[in-house]
Design a protein around this motif. Structure first.
Motif, short mmCIF file in Angstrom:
data_model
loop_
_atom_site.label_atom_id
_atom_site.label_comp_id
_atom_site.label_asym_id
_atom_site.label_seq_id
_atom_site.Cartn_x
_atom_site.Cartn_y
_atom_site.Cartn_z
N VAL A 84 0.78 -1.10 0.16
CA VAL A 84 0.05 -0.13 -0.12
C VAL A 84 0.94 1.34 -0.02
O VAL A 84 1.87 1.50 0.99
N TYR A 86 0.57 5.07 0.15
CA TYR A 86 -0.44 6.16 0.54
C TYR A 86 0.12 7.71 0.21
O TYR A 86 1.32 7.86 0.76
N CYS A 93 -3.93 7.14 7.81
CA CYS A 93 -3.45 5.93 7.11
C CYS A 93 -2.37 5.33 7.89
O CYS A 93 -2.25 3.91 7.83
N ASP A 94 -1.41 5.94 7.92
CA ASP A 94 -0.09 5.44 8.42
C ASP A 94 -0.25 4.34 9.65
O ASP A 94 0.21 3.38 9.99
N LEU A 97 -2.43 1.35 8.80
CA LEU A 97 -1.60 0.58 8.18
C LEU A 97 -0.40 -0.40 9.05
O LEU A 97 -0.14 -1.38 8.86
N GLU A 101 -0.29 -4.25 9.87
CA GLU A 101 0.91 -4.90 9.56
C GLU A 101 1.31 -5.82 10.66
O GLU A 101 2.06 -6.91 10.48
N HIS A 109 3.89 -1.01 3.56
CA HIS A 109 3.36 0.29 3.16
C HIS A 109 4.58 1.26 3.16
O HIS A 109 5.45 1.09 3.72
N THR A 110 4.39 2.18 2.31
CA THR A 110 5.26 3.48 2.26
C THR A 110 4.38 4.60 1.76
O THR A 110 3.29 4.64 1.54
#
Length: 385
Positions: A84, A86, A93-94, A97, A101, A109-110
């Motif tokens: 993901v 974003y 969002c962070d 996620l 995780e 994600h990044t």
């Protein structure tokens, strides 16, 4: 006695337009139903389920990710990762996620850096995801999408033959009460019958990033989105338009491969999507856009000819002419109803029935309005920002 009078020309024109519409409905729009009914996956299909990477670009979508990501992460598939990317935004969002995780080790994600300027963040995010991916096969969807089964990835992967580079999947909005939902689900169903039907006919011309797969090597061979990097959108439809052909593209519409899209909170969101599509679809290469445009024109002309024939038949007391017009309209409606009902049933959609002639007539009109709105806007509104 004159052979070419208005009461003979109009019924003849109506008949020709009816035949044209029959060719489209039975030869193109019926393709999805036939495909789902008759498709037999032979031994050339790779049944080994190769490892793959699912790539999602998100913006202001913490709630959607929390709601829909588990359905993707819990797919019944031997080896896959979910990446993901974003766009830095006001929501959390962070944090969402990071919590996911902790539960799902195959989630990564990044984020798109704040410093990214003068480039489409959607295309940049996809590029980042592709470069970070570990596998050759890439599957794309969006935060507001939810697979209808934990067999989604397996059904997409059953098309991964040695010759295949692109797999086009089906997606449509969730079914909820309301006129707007009926309108946009019909529009999406018809557009899907068009572009997926063309792909099944050996003439693919576009795809949608809500349910799509292609090889990483294809992305690099095409140099990514270089040819339309100046545009804000086009990361799915224009990319597929440039790379898809009869020998490298397959279509997956099995019941377990379907993707449902959450209804937009506001009508304006859907309208903006349609206007953006109008900005990219005019750049499609090949004859597909003209073939689809001809169907729309023949449909509107059919309605115009039928209405004119009915009026002339009543005014001139030409009851045979009137009967021909009514018979042609009824024959087209029955044919269309059968094709749409069968296709909708295989895809889990509404049958529409009584609303079918209403939407069939209005659909070209509202799409014409979207194209007009696109023309009235400044060109830089569709350029990368």
């Amino acid at each position: 006695m004159e052979l070419f009078t208005i009461d003979t020309i109009l019924p003849a024109a109506s008949g020709i337009l009816f035949i044209t519409q029959a060719i489209y409905h039975l030869g193109l729009y019926n393709k999805l139903y036939i495909h789902n009914k008759e498709t037999v996956y032979t031994t050339d299909v790779n049944t080994e389920n190769p490892p793959l990477s699912v790539i999602i670009v998100a913006k202001d979508a913490a709630d959607e990710l929390q709601e829909n990501l588990p359905f993707i992460l819990e797919q019944d598939y031997p080896e896959f990762e979910v990446i993901v990317i974003y766009d830095r935004s006001a929501d959390d969002c962070d944090d969402t996620l990071k919590l996911l995780e902790d539960k799902y080790p195959n989630l990564y994600h990044t984020f798109i850096p704040d410093s990214a300027r003068y480039i489409s963040h959607k295309k940049l995010g996809i590029t980042m995801g592709i470069k970070a991916s570990r596998h050759e096969w890439l599957v794309f969807t969006e935060p507001n999408c939810r697979p209808q089964s934990n067999q989604w990835l397996k059904q997409m992967a059953r098309n991964f033959t040695p010759a295949t580079e692109i797999v086009l999947g089906y997606s449509n909005y969730e079914k909820v009460p309301g006129w707007l939902n009926k309108k946009i689900t019909f529009d999406t169903l018809l557009n899907s019958m068009r572009y997926l039907g063309m792909a099944l006919s050996g003439h693919p011309y576009m795809g949608t990033g809500r349910n799509l797969a292609y090889r990483k090597t294809l992305y690099y061979k095409q140099k990514g989105f270089a040819s339309h990097l100046n545009l804000q959108r086009g990361e799915d439809d224009l990319f597929i338009n440039e790379t898809a052909h009869a020998h490298n593209t397959r279509v997956e519409t099995g019941s377990d491969s379907l993707m449902r899209i959450a209804m937009p909170k506001y009508k304006k969101i859907w309208c903006e999507e349609k206007i953006s599509y109008a900005a990219t679809s005019r750049l499609f290469k090949g004859t597909a856009r003209y073939i689809m445009g001809f169907e729309t024109c023949s449909r509107l002309l059919f309605y115009a000819a039928i209405i004119a024939t009915i009026i002339i038949g009543i005014l001139l007391h030409q009851w045979t002419t009137l009967g021909i017009a009514i018979l042609l309209w009824a024959a087209r409606f029955v044919m269309q109803l059968i094709v749409f009902r069968k296709t909708a049933k295989t895809l889990g959609e509404r049958k529409f029935c009584a609303l079918l002639p209403v939407f069939d007539f209005l659909q070209p009109i509202w799409n014409g309005v979207f194209k007009l709105q696109r023309k009235l806007r400044r060109k830089n509104e569709f350029m990368r920002k």
